[in-house]
Motif scaffolding. Structure first.
Motif, PDB file in Angstrom:
ATOM      1  N   LEU A  25     -28.787 -65.628  92.536  1.00 48.69           N
ATOM      2  CA  LEU A  25     -28.948 -66.915  91.857  1.00 48.69           C
ATOM      3  C   LEU A  25     -28.180 -66.929  90.543  1.00 48.69           C
ATOM      4  CD1 LEU A  25     -32.823 -67.260  92.250  1.00 48.69           C
ATOM      5  CD2 LEU A  25     -31.068 -68.359  93.645  1.00 48.69           C
ATOM      6  N   ILE A  45     -32.346 -71.876  86.488  1.00 46.79           N
ATOM      7  CA  ILE A  45     -31.016 -71.607  87.024  1.00 46.79           C
ATOM      8  C   ILE A  45     -30.036 -72.608  86.426  1.00 46.79           C
ATOM      9  CG2 ILE A  45     -31.816 -70.514  89.158  1.00 46.79           C
ATOM     10  CD1 ILE A  45     -31.097 -73.155  90.599  1.00 46.79           C
ATOM     11  N   VAL A  50     -24.926 -69.983  94.636  1.00 49.82           N
ATOM     12  CA  VAL A  50     -25.994 -69.188  95.231  1.00 49.82           C
ATOM     13  C   VAL A  50     -25.381 -68.485  96.437  1.00 49.82           C
ATOM     14  CG1 VAL A  50     -28.196 -69.259  96.466  1.00 49.82           C
ATOM     15  CG2 VAL A  50     -27.849 -70.720  94.484  1.00 49.82           C
ATOM     16  N   ALA A  68     -36.166 -71.525  89.735  1.00 49.12           N
ATOM     17  CA  ALA A  68     -36.439 -70.692  90.898  1.00 49.12           C
ATOM     18  C   ALA A  68     -37.766 -69.982  90.670  1.00 49.12           C
ATOM     19  CB  ALA A  68     -35.333 -69.675  91.117  1.00 49.12           C
ATOM     20  N   VAL A  77     -36.221 -72.598  95.312  1.00 46.90           N
ATOM     21  CA  VAL A  77     -35.247 -73.091  94.339  1.00 46.90           C
ATOM     22  C   VAL A  77     -35.355 -74.607  94.317  1.00 46.90           C
ATOM     23  CG1 VAL A  77     -32.805 -73.247  93.722  1.00 46.90           C
ATOM     24  CG2 VAL A  77     -33.708 -71.133  94.738  1.00 46.90           C
TER      25      VAL A  77
END
Length: 136
Positions: A25, A45, A50, A68, A77
């Motif tokens: 991530l 994030i 990803v 996340a 997510v």
């Protein structure tokens, strides 16, 4: 081998839901790798890539800002944008980048308008870079 249940959700739809081997991530402090048995965690994030590793190989998605949550071999997510490489239209994405850059250069945006335009620019740049790297 233990697996992770990964779900990637935007306000519009569930983009991805599958058992995976690992996921990387784009965290606020840099990339973060998640493997089975990871400690419980909630993190922010940033717009980025990803990378998802499955038995059949690795795939990448472009994501925007979000959060996340990792808990009990589940990774959730929640993001404002998630796109698979094949869904990224290079021409439209470049046009969005050009419009956002022009609006920022004009220096007429303030407050929430400026923040929203900067967010569009960040998401579009991530998507375009991923598309070009994967389909160069």
């Amino acid at each position: 081998m233990a697996k992770l249940q990964l779900e990637i959700v935007t306000p519009e739809a569930k983009i991805f839901s599958e058992e995976v081997n690992s996921v990387v991530l784009p965290g606020s402090e840099g990339e973060m790798g998640i493997l089975p048995q990871h400690a419980a965690l909630m993190t922010q994030i940033q717009p980025g890539e990803v990378r998802i590793t499955r038995d059949s190989g690795t795939i990448s998605l472009a994501v925007g800002q979000g959060f996340a949550q990792i808990k009990d071999n589940k990774v959730a997510v929640l993001t404002d944008m998630a796109m698979k490489t094949d869904d990224i239209d290079e021409t439209k994405t470049q046009e969005a980048i050009d419009r956002a850059q022009e609006a920022i250069r004009a220096q007429t945006l303030v407050g929430e308008e400026l923040e929203a335009t900067q967010a569009v620019l960040a998401r579009s740049l991530v998507a375009l870079n991923l598309k070009r790297r994967r389909h160069g």
